[in-house]
Design an enzyme around this catalytic site. Sequence first.
Site, PDB file in Angstrom:
ATOM      1  CG  HIS A 281      -0.843  10.305 -24.650  1.00 38.52           C
ATOM      2  ND1 HIS A 281      -1.370  10.585 -23.416  1.00 38.52           N
ATOM      3  CD2 HIS A 281       0.473  10.063 -24.456  1.00 38.52           C
ATOM      4  CE1 HIS A 281      -0.396  10.518 -22.513  1.00 38.52           C
ATOM      5  NE2 HIS A 281       0.732  10.211 -23.123  1.00 38.52           N
TER       6      HIS A 281
ATOM      7  CE  LYS B 239       4.097  17.805 -14.246  1.00 36.84           C
ATOM      8  NZ  LYS B 239       4.232  16.557 -14.923  1.00 36.84           N
TER       9      LYS B 239
ATOM     10  CG  HIS C  67       0.282  15.257 -23.618  1.00 37.53           C
ATOM     11  ND1 HIS C  67       0.860  16.509 -23.770  1.00 37.53           N
ATOM     12  CD2 HIS C  67       1.204  14.498 -22.992  1.00 37.53           C
ATOM     13  CE1 HIS C  67       2.071  16.485 -23.247  1.00 37.53           C
ATOM     14  NE2 HIS C  67       2.311  15.290 -22.768  1.00 37.53           N
TER      15      HIS C  67
ATOM     16  CE  LYS D 247      -1.288  13.511 -14.829  1.00 36.45           C
ATOM     17  NZ  LYS D 247      -1.554  13.999 -16.202  1.00 36.45           N
TER      18      LYS D 247
ATOM     19  NE  ARG E  76      -0.642  16.867 -13.114  1.00 35.37           N
ATOM     20  CZ  ARG E  76       0.048  16.074 -12.318  1.00 35.37           C
ATOM     21  NH1 ARG E  76      -0.285  15.972 -11.049  1.00 35.37           N
ATOM     22  NH2 ARG E  76       1.083  15.398 -12.772  1.00 35.37           N
TER      23      ARG E  76
ATOM     24  CD  GLU F  38       5.717  16.754 -22.050  1.00 37.43           C
ATOM     25  OE1 GLU F  38       4.989  17.697 -21.696  1.00 37.43           O
ATOM     26  OE2 GLU F  38       5.264  15.640 -22.376  1.00 37.43           O
TER      27      GLU F  38
ATOM     28  CG  ASN G 246      -3.710  16.444 -19.969  1.00 41.73           C
ATOM     29  OD1 ASN G 246      -2.663  15.910 -19.628  1.00 41.73           O
ATOM     30  ND2 ASN G 246      -4.805  16.411 -19.231  1.00 41.73           N
TER      31      ASN G 246
ATOM     32  NE  ARG H 236      -4.278  -1.702   1.575  1.00 43.74           N
ATOM     33  CZ  ARG H 236      -4.485  -2.745   2.390  1.00 43.74           C
ATOM     34  NH1 ARG H 236      -3.788  -2.863   3.488  1.00 43.74           N
ATOM     35  NH2 ARG H 236      -5.406  -3.626   2.102  1.00 43.74           N
TER      36      ARG H 236
ATOM     37  CD  GLU I 113      -4.812  15.398 -15.856  1.00 44.29           C
ATOM     38  OE1 GLU I 113      -3.577  15.391 -15.962  1.00 44.29           O
ATOM     39  OE2 GLU I 113      -5.562  14.653 -16.512  1.00 44.29           O
TER      40      GLU I 113
ATOM     41  CG  HIS J 216       6.051  11.496 -24.213  1.00 45.81           C
ATOM     42  ND1 HIS J 216       4.741  11.088 -24.346  1.00 45.81           N
ATOM     43  CD2 HIS J 216       6.017  12.643 -23.466  1.00 45.81           C
ATOM     44  CE1 HIS J 216       3.945  11.943 -23.705  1.00 45.81           C
ATOM     45  NE2 HIS J 216       4.699  12.895 -23.173  1.00 45.81           N
TER      46      HIS J 216
HETATM   47  N1  GLY Z   1       2.444  15.221 -18.015  1.00 44.68           N
HETATM   48  C1  GLY Z   1       1.335  15.996 -17.629  1.00 44.68           C
HETATM   49  C2  GLY Z   1       1.102  16.016 -16.176  1.00 44.68           C
HETATM   50  O1  GLY Z   1       1.939  15.614 -15.395  1.00 44.68           O
HETATM   51  O2  GLY Z   1       0.049  16.446 -15.747  1.00 44.68           O
END
Ligand code: GLY
Length: 345
Positions: A233, A208, A229, A128, A222, A170, A226, A106, A218, A248
Amino acid sequence: MVSFSDNEFSDLGLYITNEQPSQVFVLVDKNTRKFCLPLLQKKLNTKIPTEIIEIKAGEKEKNIVNVTRLWETLAKKNADRKSLLINLGGGVISDLGGFIASTYKRGIPFINIPTTLLSMCDAAIGGKTGIDHDFYKNIIGTFSLAEKTYIYPKFLETLPFAELRSGFAEMLKHGLVADASHWKDLTRIKNLEWQNIEPLIKTSVKIKERIVDADPREENVRKKLNFGHTIGHAVESLFLKRKNPIPHGEAVAMGMIAETHLSYLENLISKEQEEDILTKIIFFYPKINIEIFKDIEIYNVMLNDKKNTRRKINFSLIKNVGNCIYNQPASKSNVIESIKFYISL
Ligand code: GLY
């Protein structure tokens, strides 16, 4: 919390002395074992048992088989909740290692030491974690913050150009969505060499961190991160499905081009603004051959984007340089037109 280390992650030793983990595990790949681990080992407390765990390099390693294998390794080595996992590597290592640490027993503490530009400016910050599954990128994962992230830009000295360019996408995104003066500084660069990029890393990291602090899970702002993306993506996932992964950042740059055009089609920016942004992105990024996919195939992958709700694709689109709006619907025809636009360039 992110620490900048001009001095070889100066306070990592202090962290370990204060926290006294029962064991330290360091997750590396072949490259970071060779180029980065020796530097880290100087900072580790020799009295605390330390195990090195190596995985192969590459996006395809972010899979459930490796997760199971690494959970088993931790269990066999009697890792307990006071064990510390240090993720030494690029985005694959911090995504995978963060996921393992956040789920094993956990959750055990973990530290990220990013070694690529992409992970310094993006993947290793903001909590993330995740793995890919059935070719969908990061579809299984958690939000789980590292205890600390140590950024040591000198690691970039040995980074191949393709990796540097991937991470730079990025950074460009950070400028476009949140900070016009950062965008200006980034787009003044003429040669993508680490010495030219290095002075701007801190600003990207701060952008960031500020956004993540305001919205760690998010739910709102946040989502700006994206930008590029949603289409990017989908394209990246399709290349992954063909067992031909692309960096990426290359996919994100492609996505930013298509989504800038989408911003124009949705009447958020003028043609002049669109052209100005695109000229600057295209200067750094050669075109990717996405004609091998059907535009509807790309669209269908987007329908399974993890950011969607109620089968609706939510875009983050540009309103101006430094300003992005999120939760934007877009018509299917405009999305398809944006993909076609990219192909036509
Ligand atoms: N890569 C986008 C984020 O971390 O929200």
